[in-house]
Structure formats: C-alpha cells, structure tokens
Design an enzyme around this catalytic site. Structure first.
Site, PDB file in Angstrom:
ATOM      1  N   GLY A  32       0.830  -1.195   0.000  1.00  0.00           N
ATOM      2  CA  GLY A  32       0.000   0.000   0.000  1.00  0.00           C
ATOM      3  C   GLY A  32       0.864   1.244   0.000  1.00  0.00           C
ATOM      4  O   GLY A  32       2.052   1.208   0.342  1.00  0.00           O
ATOM      5  N   CYS A  33       0.269   2.361  -0.381  1.00  0.00           N
ATOM      6  CA  CYS A  33       1.046   3.601  -0.483  1.00  0.00           C
ATOM      7  C   CYS A  33       1.463   4.123   0.890  1.00  0.00           C
ATOM      8  O   CYS A  33       2.637   4.460   1.098  1.00  0.00           O
ATOM      9  CB  CYS A  33       0.251   4.651  -1.246  1.00  0.00           C
ATOM     10  SG  CYS A  33      -1.445   4.915  -0.640  1.00  0.00           S
ATOM     11  N   TYR A  34       0.533   4.186   1.837  1.00  0.00           N
ATOM     12  CA  TYR A  34       0.908   4.641   3.177  1.00  0.00           C
ATOM     13  C   TYR A  34       1.982   3.749   3.807  1.00  0.00           C
ATOM     14  O   TYR A  34       2.956   4.263   4.371  1.00  0.00           O
ATOM     15  CB  TYR A  34      -0.316   4.675   4.087  1.00  0.00           C
ATOM     16  CG  TYR A  34      -1.253   5.837   3.891  1.00  0.00           C
ATOM     17  CD1 TYR A  34      -0.834   7.150   4.088  1.00  0.00           C
ATOM     18  CD2 TYR A  34      -2.589   5.624   3.554  1.00  0.00           C
ATOM     19  CE1 TYR A  34      -1.711   8.221   3.925  1.00  0.00           C
ATOM     20  CE2 TYR A  34      -3.468   6.678   3.402  1.00  0.00           C
ATOM     21  CZ  TYR A  34      -3.038   7.977   3.584  1.00  0.00           C
ATOM     22  OH  TYR A  34      -3.908   9.033   3.441  1.00  0.00           O
ATOM     23  N   THR A  43       4.348   2.062   2.481  1.00  0.00           N
ATOM     24  CA  THR A  43       5.663   2.229   1.858  1.00  0.00           C
ATOM     25  C   THR A  43       6.462   3.322   2.553  1.00  0.00           C
ATOM     26  O   THR A  43       7.593   3.101   3.005  1.00  0.00           O
ATOM     27  CB  THR A  43       5.514   2.536   0.358  1.00  0.00           C
ATOM     28  OG1 THR A  43       4.953   1.385  -0.301  1.00  0.00           O
ATOM     29  CG2 THR A  43       6.857   2.862  -0.276  1.00  0.00           C
TER      30      THR A  43
END
EC number: 1.2.1.38
Length: 333
Positions: A144-146, A148
């Site tokens: 997921g982006c968060y 990372t």
C-alpha cells in the site's frame, strides 16, 4: 524484450504504469485490459499518452494475458484474486497492486471482511526490504502507499529493536482515493482542508504492523491518515519513542548503513513532497528531539507508492537493473 500485460488500465495506477513503461528499455506493452473501454485506443482514455501507444483496450481474457511474461493486476481489492491464480499456474509472473495478497489469508479476511477465494503466498513487495525474496519470485504483492513511506521511515531502527512505540501521522494527495469521484473527493469538500479519515482503523495499519514486526516483535504501532487538497504525494511524520538515547549523528549513521546500496532511498536534511514528485525516490530525514525522534519521509503515492515500485519489483523479479525505467529526476517545482 519483456512482454508486459496490465489488467485494469484505466485507473491512476494503470495509467502510471503505462507512463513509466513507455520508456522502459527492456519492456514492451503487449496487452491492456478494460471491459468498459474495450476497443478504444489507450490514448483516447489517457490523452497524455498520445503518440506513445497505438494499442486498444481488450477484455481481461486469460488467453491473451497468459502470453505475457509479466502481468500487473491494477484492479480493485477483491478483483485481483479472480485473475492471479490462473496466471500464476501458467507460469506468468504477477505483480499485484491490490491488497489481495499483502496479508495472510486470515488477516485479509478479518481486515477486508470477505472470504479470500484463491489465496497464494506472495512476497511482500517493499523492494528495499525484500529484494532477495523478490528476485525470481512468481507473485509479488505490491505494498500500500501509506505503508511504503511509513515502514521505510522506521525499519532501520526496528531492525536494531530500538523502538518502544511509533506513531505515524501521514498526509496523502487525493489520487490515493482512486480515479472515480466520490463525495469525499468532491472539490468543495477538500479545498483548503486537511481531512483525517479512518482515524484509528485504516486498513494499511495492518501492513505496517506486519512488516515492522518482522524486525521487532514487540513494536507498538499507531497510524492516522489524512488527505490534503493536492494530487500527489504522501508525507509521513513518524514519531518514534526509543529505548534508550541516541545522538543525531548515531541516528544518521544507522540509516546510512541500513540503506547502503538502495538507490531510491535518499537521506535529506529536510523533506518536501515537491522533491520527489513524479519519481520513485523516497526522501527521508531524521530529527532527534527531547522526548522522541521524528523521522519524516516523502514519496509520490502513484510512483513509489504504487506503479513505480511495481516496475521496480518487476525489474528485480527478472534479474534486471532495478533502476530501469525509473532512473529520472523528480519534477520540481
């Protein structure tokens, strides 16, 4: 040349994969799917890509995508599992950008509230932490982006089991909500606002906990996401409460050693989203305070937070230089 397929090519992550791969020296796009836009040229849906592709969108048929060397599944959560197992069994390497394979089966079903119909053990694709496992893997679950930006901010300290507790405060551009407009993403509701949401229960928390506990089993993690009225980027302030005291130079040395050889990790004196926009870089700065250490990280949520990291993972899976297609400077200002 590596033949690449993209299942789900109309959203932001699909569009970003096409943008990045347009200049990848070892990859060519063989097929891109969209049921809704089938028969349309890619550039008719993505006008910014006109002149780079002459392909048409196709149905996500196994017969088409099984001819690819690598397939990116850029579809909503719960949809990837409809395609991944058959491709996996056919020997096609898959990078899944959904959440379907990031967590254990039990945790996925708990967090996403649905049965996982086709679970396969995948490598968690945070490249800097799992490079050896990704090399040669058949299925990589893109993070997921968060998670990372958050995990990379704290991993060097967790690796030495120095963390008592970490509180992640993250702010994301609105592209993280996807391309389909909603009341939440409606311009008047976000303009001149920073909006916290899913304040204590965001699904990405479980990825952060899972990965950081690989280093330190007893680490305590808290996370609150917010959206700001911009298109791209995630800025994370990690408030780290340490076991014991470390000086500023000791902290910086820990990070330098841990990320030695990681091209896309850049240690900075200060961090801004504008320093990483459009790129696959992660900028990190470390600040010793009186009561805690604050680690700040910045990523482009669509690149390192999604499609760029997916291409980085593809490169590693295939034994290519992981910088291919991604080695360009950020867009500033």
């Amino acid at each position: 040349m590596v033949r690449v397929g993209i299942i789900g090519g109309t959203g932001y992550t699909g569009s970003e994969l096409l943008r990045i791969l347009a200049r990848h020296p070892e990859a060519e796009i063989a097929a891109v799917s969209s049921r809704k836009e089938k028969g349309k040229k890619l550039w008719e849906v993505h006008p910014h890509l006109k002149g780079f592709y002459d392909l048409e969108f196709v149905e996500p048929d196994f017969a088409v995508f099984s001819e690819c060397d690598v397939v990116f599944t850029a579809v909503p959560h719960g949809e990837a599992m409809k395609y991944v197992p058959e491709l996996y069994e056919a020997g096609v390497r898959v990078v899944d950008l959904s959440a379907d394979y990031r967590l254990s089966k039990e945790k996925y079903e708990e967090v996403y509230g649905k049965e996982h119909e086709a679970y396969i053990d995948a490598v968690y694709g945070l490249t800097e932490l799992h490079r050896d496992e990704i090399r040669g893997a058949k299925l990589v679950a893109n993070p997921g982006c968060y998670p990372t930006g958050a995990i990379l901010a704290v991993a060097p300290l967790a690796d030495l089991e120095l963390v008592e507790r970490v509180v992640f405060d993250s702010k994301s551009g609105i592209t993280g909500a996807g391309a389909s407009p909603t009341e939440f993403t409606h311009y008047p509701n976000l303009h001149e606002a920073i909006v916290p949401y899913k304040i204590t229960e965001h699904r990405h928390y479980h990825e952060m906990e899972q990965e950081l506990r690989r280093f330190q089993e007893d680490i305590r993690v808290s996370f609150t996401p917010q959206v700001f009225p911009g298109s791209r980027g995630i800025l994370t302030n990690a408030h780290v409460f340490l076991r014991g005291e470390l000086e500023q130079d000791e902290l910086e040395e820990i990070y330098r050693k841990f990320y030695d050889g990681c091209y896309f990790i850049r240690m900075q004196r200060s961090v801004r989203l504008s320093y990483v926009r459009g790129s696959n870089f992660v900028d990190i700065s470390v600040h010793k305070g009186r009561d805690r250490v604050v680690v700040v990280s910045a990523i482009d949520n669509l690149v390192k937070g999604a499609s760029g990291q997916a291409v980085q993972n593809m490169n590693v899976m295939l034994g290519l230089d992981e910088r291919l297609g991604l080695d360009y400077p950020p867009l500033f200002p």
